[in-house]
Design a protein around this motif. Structure first.
Motif, PDB file in Angstrom:
ATOM      1  N   ASN A   9     -14.108  11.134  -4.205  1.00 47.89           N
ATOM      2  CA  ASN A   9     -12.664  11.109  -3.934  1.00 47.89           C
ATOM      3  C   ASN A   9     -11.891  10.330  -4.984  1.00 47.89           C
ATOM      4  OD1 ASN A   9     -13.809   8.692  -3.201  1.00 47.89           O
ATOM      5  ND2 ASN A   9     -12.662   8.475  -1.299  1.00 47.89           N
ATOM      6  N   TRP A  23      -6.763   9.163  -6.535  1.00 45.30           N
ATOM      7  CA  TRP A  23      -7.546   8.952  -5.310  1.00 45.30           C
ATOM      8  C   TRP A  23      -7.154  10.011  -4.294  1.00 45.30           C
ATOM      9  CZ3 TRP A  23     -11.432   5.527  -4.099  1.00 45.30           C
ATOM     10  CH2 TRP A  23     -11.812   5.490  -2.743  1.00 45.30           C
ATOM     11  N   ASP A  25      -7.317  11.194  -0.390  1.00 47.14           N
ATOM     12  CA  ASP A  25      -7.551  10.957   1.040  1.00 47.14           C
ATOM     13  C   ASP A  25      -7.310  12.262   1.787  1.00 47.14           C
ATOM     14  OD1 ASP A  25      -8.254   8.175   1.435  1.00 47.14           O
ATOM     15  OD2 ASP A  25      -6.215   7.655   0.833  1.00 47.14           O
ATOM     16  N   ASP A 140      -1.220   2.103   2.363  1.00 47.30           N
ATOM     17  CA  ASP A 140      -1.977   3.005   3.227  1.00 47.30           C
ATOM     18  C   ASP A 140      -2.651   4.103   2.407  1.00 47.30           C
ATOM     19  OD1 ASP A 140      -3.033   4.295   5.381  1.00 47.30           O
ATOM     20  OD2 ASP A 140      -1.170   5.297   5.952  1.00 47.30           O
ATOM     21  N   GLY A 142      -6.995   4.926   0.817  1.00 45.26           N
ATOM     22  CA  GLY A 142      -8.339   4.427   0.567  1.00 45.26           C
ATOM     23  C   GLY A 142      -8.896   3.555   1.672  1.00 45.26           C
ATOM     24  N   GLY A 143      -8.442   3.772   2.897  1.00 44.79           N
ATOM     25  CA  GLY A 143      -8.904   2.951   4.003  1.00 44.79           C
ATOM     26  C   GLY A 143      -8.213   1.620   4.122  1.00 44.79           C
ATOM     27  N   GLY A 144      -7.144   1.431   3.337  1.00 43.23           N
ATOM     28  CA  GLY A 144      -6.401   0.176   3.349  1.00 43.23           C
ATOM     29  C   GLY A 144      -6.549  -0.544   2.026  1.00 43.23           C
ATOM     30  N   LEU A 162      -9.554  -1.869  -2.976  1.00 41.79           N
ATOM     31  CA  LEU A 162      -9.936  -1.102  -1.797  1.00 41.79           C
ATOM     32  C   LEU A 162     -11.212  -1.730  -1.248  1.00 41.79           C
ATOM     33  CD1 LEU A 162      -9.484   2.570  -3.111  1.00 41.79           C
ATOM     34  CD2 LEU A 162      -7.767   1.035  -2.147  1.00 41.79           C
ATOM     35  N   GLY A 164     -12.961  -1.376   1.529  1.00 42.53           N
ATOM     36  CA  GLY A 164     -13.936  -0.485   2.150  1.00 42.53           C
ATOM     37  C   GLY A 164     -14.852   0.172   1.142  1.00 42.53           C
ATOM     38  N   PRO A 165     -14.297   0.954   0.218  1.00 41.17           N
ATOM     39  CA  PRO A 165     -15.151   1.598  -0.794  1.00 41.17           C
ATOM     40  C   PRO A 165     -15.577   0.674  -1.931  1.00 41.17           C
ATOM     41  CG  PRO A 165     -12.907   2.479  -0.868  1.00 41.17           C
ATOM     42  CD  PRO A 165     -12.948   1.491   0.249  1.00 41.17           C
TER      43      PRO A 165
END
Length: 231
Positions: A9, A23, A25, A140, A142-144, A162, A164-165
């Motif tokens: 992604n 990116w 989403d 909001d 990339g998961g935050g 990011l 999370g990733p």
């Protein structure tokens, strides 16, 4: 122009001068930086080759005002329902309300700048900034995504993390040249930029997407090692 898949992604767009990151989403696209003023067409072509439309771009995030990062923003902002974001201290320059302050060159940078003089970049057209960012703001995608203020290269330079990733977009505070992870050049305040470099070194991201050069794999190791070497 080359489009390089970094992750499923995440793509790096190698532009006429400089680079940008895209990116995805689930079809909602975020563009980090926009290249020089003539980059809009190349970015549109890249988005099309990836199976998307220009109106799928929802966010444009500018790490700083330099023309090789913000030049394409004005054109891209007209593609649809695009929210353009930059730090509060960069916004007046990006909008064209105040002139851009020049770098404070070191002696070595002055020589380098003269060598690059034949490659003058087109000025960035003024572009609206819909959202003025501050340190620790959340975005909001990339998961935050978390904004990290990294002043020094410019007053309002930012990085985007990011968690999370495990991805970090560094802007020009970090570059990756000939396999070396080093601080960026052509800064307003080199000492402040070095403090920002050290700040990014302890973020712990697995992947660092830099403003110039290849993304840094194992950034949680490479960035602290580079920070230990800088003076």
């Amino acid at each position: 122009m080359d489009t390089i898949e970094i992750r499923q992604n995440l793509h790096m767009l190698l532009l006429e001068f400089g680079q940008a990151y895209l990116w995805n989403d689930a079809g909602a696209l975020t563009l980090i930086d926009t290249g020089i003023a003539t980059s809009g067409g190349d970015i549109a072509d890249a988005i099309g080759r990836l199976g998307f439309r220009t109106r799928d771009v929802r966010h444009v995030i500018l790490t700083h005002f330099h023309e090789d990062h913000s030049g394409g923003a004005a054109e891209i902002s007209s593609w649809g329902d695009v929210i353009v974001m930059a730090h509060r201290r960069e916004a007046p320059v990006i909008r064209g309300e105040v002139p851009a302050p020049p770098p404070n060159f070191t002696d070595e940078e002055r020589v380098l700048h003269r060598q690059l003089g034949a490659h003058l970049l087109p000025p960035a057209p003024p572009c609206r900034v819909d959202r003025e960012l501050e340190d620790r703001d959340l975005i909001d995608f990339g998961g935050g995504a978390r904004v990290i203020a990294t002043p020094g290269h410019t007053d309002g330079s930012i990085a985007i993390h990011l968690p999370g990733p495990g991805v970090l977009f560094t802007g020009d505070t970090v570059v990756h040249v000939d396999g070396q992870v080093i601080p960026g050049v052509f800064n307003l305040d080199r000492e402040e930029m070095l403090r920002s470099f050290r700040k990014l070194a302890v973020v712990g991201a697995e992947l660092a997407c830099v403003g110039h050069g290849e993304p840094i794999q194992d950034a949680h190791i490479a960035l602290p090692a580079a920070a230990d070497l800088i003076r």
